[in-house]
Motif scaffolding. Structure first.
Motif, PDB file in Angstrom:
ATOM      1  N   THR A  74       0.829  -1.212   0.000  1.00 16.88           N
ATOM      2  CA  THR A  74       0.000   0.000   0.000  1.00 16.88           C
ATOM      3  C   THR A  74       0.861   1.258   0.000  1.00 16.88           C
ATOM      4  O   THR A  74       2.060   1.218   0.266  1.00 16.88           O
ATOM      5  CB  THR A  74      -0.851   0.053   1.292  1.00 16.88           C
ATOM      6  N   ARG A  75       0.198   2.387  -0.238  1.00 18.94           N
ATOM      7  CA  ARG A  75       0.886   3.672  -0.140  1.00 18.94           C
ATOM      8  C   ARG A  75       1.397   3.900   1.283  1.00 18.94           C
ATOM      9  O   ARG A  75       2.458   4.485   1.484  1.00 18.94           O
ATOM     10  CB  ARG A  75      -0.074   4.803  -0.545  1.00 18.94           C
ATOM     11  N   GLN A  76       0.638   3.382   2.276  1.00 19.90           N
ATOM     12  CA  GLN A  76       1.037   3.587   3.671  1.00 19.90           C
ATOM     13  C   GLN A  76       2.361   2.872   3.964  1.00 19.90           C
ATOM     14  O   GLN A  76       3.241   3.418   4.620  1.00 19.90           O
ATOM     15  CB  GLN A  76      -0.057   3.063   4.628  1.00 19.90           C
ATOM     16  N   GLU A  94       5.163   4.745   2.331  1.00 21.30           N
ATOM     17  CA  GLU A  94       5.486   5.961   3.096  1.00 21.30           C
ATOM     18  C   GLU A  94       6.280   5.621   4.361  1.00 21.30           C
ATOM     19  O   GLU A  94       7.256   6.292   4.702  1.00 21.30           O
ATOM     20  CB  GLU A  94       4.165   6.641   3.462  1.00 21.30           C
ATOM     21  N   MET A  95       5.866   4.532   5.013  1.00 19.65           N
ATOM     22  CA  MET A  95       6.546   4.127   6.255  1.00 19.65           C
ATOM     23  C   MET A  95       8.028   3.819   5.957  1.00 19.65           C
ATOM     24  O   MET A  95       8.922   4.270   6.687  1.00 19.65           O
ATOM     25  CB  MET A  95       5.818   2.883   6.797  1.00 19.65           C
ATOM     26  N   ILE A  96       8.287   3.132   4.849  1.00 20.92           N
ATOM     27  CA  ILE A  96       9.682   2.795   4.511  1.00 20.92           C
ATOM     28  C   ILE A  96      10.437   4.050   4.079  1.00 20.92           C
ATOM     29  O   ILE A  96      11.595   4.259   4.459  1.00 20.92           O
ATOM     30  CB  ILE A  96       9.733   1.710   3.418  1.00 20.92           C
ATOM     31  N   GLU A  97       9.779   4.892   3.299  1.00 18.90           N
ATOM     32  CA  GLU A  97      10.433   6.143   2.870  1.00 18.90           C
ATOM     33  C   GLU A  97      10.875   6.969   4.079  1.00 18.90           C
ATOM     34  O   GLU A  97      12.018   7.451   4.146  1.00 18.90           O
ATOM     35  CB  GLU A  97       9.473   6.969   2.002  1.00 18.90           C
ATOM     36  N   ASP A  98       9.964   7.089   5.054  1.00 16.44           N
ATOM     37  CA  ASP A  98      10.301   7.887   6.239  1.00 16.44           C
ATOM     38  C   ASP A  98      11.460   7.251   7.005  1.00 16.44           C
ATOM     39  O   ASP A  98      12.356   7.946   7.472  1.00 16.44           O
ATOM     40  CB  ASP A  98       9.065   8.051   7.140  1.00 16.44           C
ATOM     41  N   ASP A 120      -1.187  -1.330  -4.252  1.00 16.25           N
ATOM     42  CA  ASP A 120      -2.636  -1.496  -4.360  1.00 16.25           C
ATOM     43  C   ASP A 120      -3.331  -0.339  -3.649  1.00 16.25           C
ATOM     44  O   ASP A 120      -2.730   0.334  -2.802  1.00 16.25           O
ATOM     45  CB  ASP A 120      -3.066  -2.811  -3.696  1.00 16.25           C
ATOM     46  N   THR A 121      -4.599  -0.143  -3.975  1.00 21.80           N
ATOM     47  CA  THR A 121      -5.426   0.820  -3.241  1.00 21.80           C
ATOM     48  C   THR A 121      -6.676   0.067  -2.776  1.00 21.80           C
ATOM     49  O   THR A 121      -6.915  -1.064  -3.234  1.00 21.80           O
ATOM     50  CB  THR A 121      -5.873   1.983  -4.151  1.00 21.80           C
TER      51      THR A 121
END
Ligand code: GLY
Length: 370
Positions: free
Chosen positions: A83-85, A88-92, A152-153
């Motif tokens: 997911t996008r979440q 984002e968690m890995i990016e942060d 996925d969304t």
């Protein structure tokens, strides 16, 4: 006032190697030492909670031993996490640990990991290189090869992503030994799909060698890994961005992707695809492109691979029909299907056109009959 022409014509060489073998960890390290990604010395290893202990920690240690900076970024295993979440968690976490544009991402895992990490690599710092180290049959057969990356969304699978080619793909067949049987079956669905669209020989090989494959016989597995790759990259080389031919890799996916979402990921990707392939052979038979015997052969092969060939009772079939419209092939509001021709071929409806509009009622009838 003025008008300026910003000339940005580009010639891009995104060529890369896919290496198939057993225990490729050392090969990966040697390739990095030999400049696979230039002089980059900082590696973000993205993996899931299962592959972490099986392979990723080992690769991390090997990298550190060679003097590279490397860190593991782990998310919970399963399609539900693509997911996008999670991205984002890995990016942060990467930013927090000081990763910037001078790094390379190594995706270690199955299709969920390579899809998500490849997408992340495409947007992190406006794009950093990535490498796929595939540890499942499904990733080897399909996901890690070809440069489709996505998350996925809630609406459907793979709707947000990029075409982003890796610097190299490693298909480590030794890792299939640790796969749960269900994951092997799931990967076989993509293999059967490849046979259906382009190789009668592979289809017959699968018919005759299913037991050997299911017991992870070295030669049989190496053969299917090679065949999968050849079929896939030959299509991708001709139509990287899916403007025509690449749609044939979508055989079975119109219903497959929809049922995967409607099942709330209780069905693995390959299991959903298997049901999608059953729908496709029904359609091809109704349209006169396959005989009933050929269609039956496909269904028998899918069940030989322990894949589902009927829609589970808990699926709401009307909801499934509606979900078909989230398919990327939908054009002008109409469903479009790739259609198999005999075994090992697909229909080219016009030059370069490999999917045809199908009325919702026709799709509904087929879904109701499975
Ligand atoms: N998985 C289908 C494709 O790569 O085009």
């Amino acid at each position: 006032m003025g008008i300026f022409n910003v000339e940005l014509k580009k010639v891009v060489d995104d060529s890369y190697k896919i290496e198939i073998g057993f225990h490729l960890e050392d090969t990966l390290i040697n390739d990095l030492k030999n400049g696979l990604v230039g002089n980059i010395s900082k590696f973000a290893l993205i993996t899931d909670s299962i592959v972490e202990n099986l392979y990723a920690k080992d690769i991390l240690e090997r990298l550190k031993k060679e003097g590279y900076t490397a860190d593991l970024f782990v998310f919970e295993a399963g399609e539900k996490q693509k997911t996008r979440q999670t991205k984002e968690m890995i990016e942060d976490a990467m930013l927090e640990r000081g990763y910037r544009r001078d790094c390379c991402i190594i995706a270690i895992g199955g299709g969920v990991v390579t899809d998500l990490a490849g997408f992340l690599a495409g947007t992190f710092g406006r794009g950093v290189p990535f490498i796929n180290y595939a540890t499942t049959l499904l990733a080897a057969a399909d996901a890690s090869v070809g440069g489709k990356t996505a998350v996925d969304t809630p609406l459907a699978t793979n709707l947000i992503g990029l075409f982003n080619q890796p610097k190299k793909v490693y298909l480590d067949i030794a890792t299939w030994q640790t796969l749960p049987a269900r994951q092997i079956y799931s990967g076989l669905a993509e293999t059967i799909k490849h046979a259906c669209i382009s190789s009668k020989e592979l289809f017959e090989f699968l018919e005759n060698n299913m037991d050997a494959i299911l017991s992870i016989d070295k030669n049989a597995c190496e053969h299917i890994a090679n065949e999968n790759c050849k079929i896939k990259y030959q299509v991708v080389m001709k139509d990287e961005l899916e403007s025509g031919l690449r749609e044939i890799l979508n055989l079975g996916h119109t219903v497959g992707r929809a049922i995967e979402t409607v099942s709330d990921y209780q069905l693995l990707h390959g299991e959903a695809l298997s049901i999608g392939l059953v729908a496709e052979v029904r359609l091809a038979t109704d349209l006169g492109y396959m005989t009933k015997e050929e269609a039956d052969k496909v269904v028998v092969l899918l069940s030989k691979a322990n894949l589902p060939i009927t829609i589970p009772e808990y699926i709401d079939k009307e909801q499934l029909v509606k979900k078909l419209y989230t398919d990327k092939k939908v054009k002008n509001g109409r469903l479009r299907f790739v259609v198999q021709k005999g075994i090992g071929d697909v229909v080219e409806f016009e030059e370069g056109v490999f999917a045809t509009p199908i009325d919702e009622d026709v799709a509904r009838q087929i879904i109701m009959s499975i």
